[in-house]
Design a protein around this motif. Structure first.
Motif, mmCIF file in Angstrom:
data_model
loop_
_atom_site.group_PDB
_atom_site.id
_atom_site.type_symbol
_atom_site.label_atom_id
_atom_site.label_comp_id
_atom_site.label_asym_id
_atom_site.label_seq_id
_atom_site.Cartn_x
_atom_site.Cartn_y
_atom_site.Cartn_z
ATOM 1 N N ILE A 167 -1.172 9.083 -3.066
ATOM 2 C CA ILE A 167 -2.414 10.187 -2.609
ATOM 3 C C ILE A 167 -1.484 11.345 -2.150
ATOM 4 C CG2 ILE A 167 -3.749 10.065 -1.161
ATOM 5 C CD1 ILE A 167 -4.198 7.528 -1.250
ATOM 6 N N LEU A 168 -0.371 11.025 -1.450
ATOM 7 C CA LEU A 168 0.161 12.615 -0.582
ATOM 8 C C LEU A 168 0.470 13.279 -2.156
ATOM 9 C CD1 LEU A 168 1.888 10.725 1.833
ATOM 10 C CD2 LEU A 168 -0.033 12.299 2.226
ATOM 11 N N ARG A 175 0.756 3.478 -3.566
ATOM 12 C CA ARG A 175 -0.689 4.504 -3.018
ATOM 13 C C ARG A 175 -0.979 5.496 -2.536
ATOM 14 N NH1 ARG A 175 -4.221 -1.318 -4.003
ATOM 15 N NH2 ARG A 175 -3.198 -1.826 -5.378
ATOM 16 N N MET A 176 0.493 5.035 -1.624
ATOM 17 C CA MET A 176 0.127 6.163 -0.203
ATOM 18 C C MET A 176 0.767 7.621 -0.493
ATOM 19 S SD MET A 176 -1.651 6.593 2.500
ATOM 20 C CE MET A 176 -1.642 8.072 3.219
ATOM 21 N N PHE A 177 1.898 7.147 -0.897
ATOM 22 C CA PHE A 177 2.426 8.144 -1.620
ATOM 23 C C PHE A 177 2.330 8.982 -2.750
ATOM 24 C CE2 PHE A 177 6.017 5.634 0.789
ATOM 25 C CZ PHE A 177 6.763 6.844 1.320
ATOM 26 N N GLN A 191 1.331 -1.114 -0.256
ATOM 27 C CA GLN A 191 -0.179 -0.035 0.043
ATOM 28 C C GLN A 191 0.865 1.440 0.121
ATOM 29 O OE1 GLN A 191 -3.812 -0.038 -0.082
ATOM 30 N NE2 GLN A 191 -3.446 -2.530 -0.383
ATOM 31 N N TRP A 192 2.083 1.211 0.501
ATOM 32 C CA TRP A 192 2.564 2.317 -0.016
ATOM 33 C C TRP A 192 2.869 3.167 -0.734
ATOM 34 C CZ3 TRP A 192 3.580 4.763 4.393
ATOM 35 C CH2 TRP A 192 4.241 4.119 5.817
#
Length: 87
Positions: free
Chosen positions: A81-82, A77-79, A74-75
């Motif tokens: 989004i950020l 995707r998280m980056f 998931q990391w």
């Protein structure tokens, strides 16, 4: 009048004592064998419990590895989004 001989009785008594001693020796040997087998059974049971505990721990670690992999997946995707919020 002749007296019966006591030698036969002595031999029978001595033979019975020897036979009884041999039986006691065999009994003691069998008791030692039984005690050894009982100790082996107790030790085997304790070993089985320890191995089962290790297997349970391995299952927990395997599940933890799967969860770690899912989180790591998931990391990116998280980056992404950020970065969208930053832009």
């Amino acid at each position: 009048m002749m007296r019966p001989s006591s030698i036969a009785n002595r031999t029978l008594h001595t033979g019975t004592q020897v036979n009884s001693q041999a039986t006691l020796l065999k009994l003691n040997e069998k008791k030692k064998e039984f005690d050894a087998v009982a100790a082996l059974e107790r030790t085997s049971s304790a070993f089985l419990e320890r191995i089962s505990g290790l297997a349970d721990d391995c299952d927990v670690m395997a599940l933890a590895g799967e969860v770690h992999g899912q989180v790591s997946e998931q990391w990116p995707r998280m980056f992404h989004i950020l970065n969208l919020f930053r832009a």
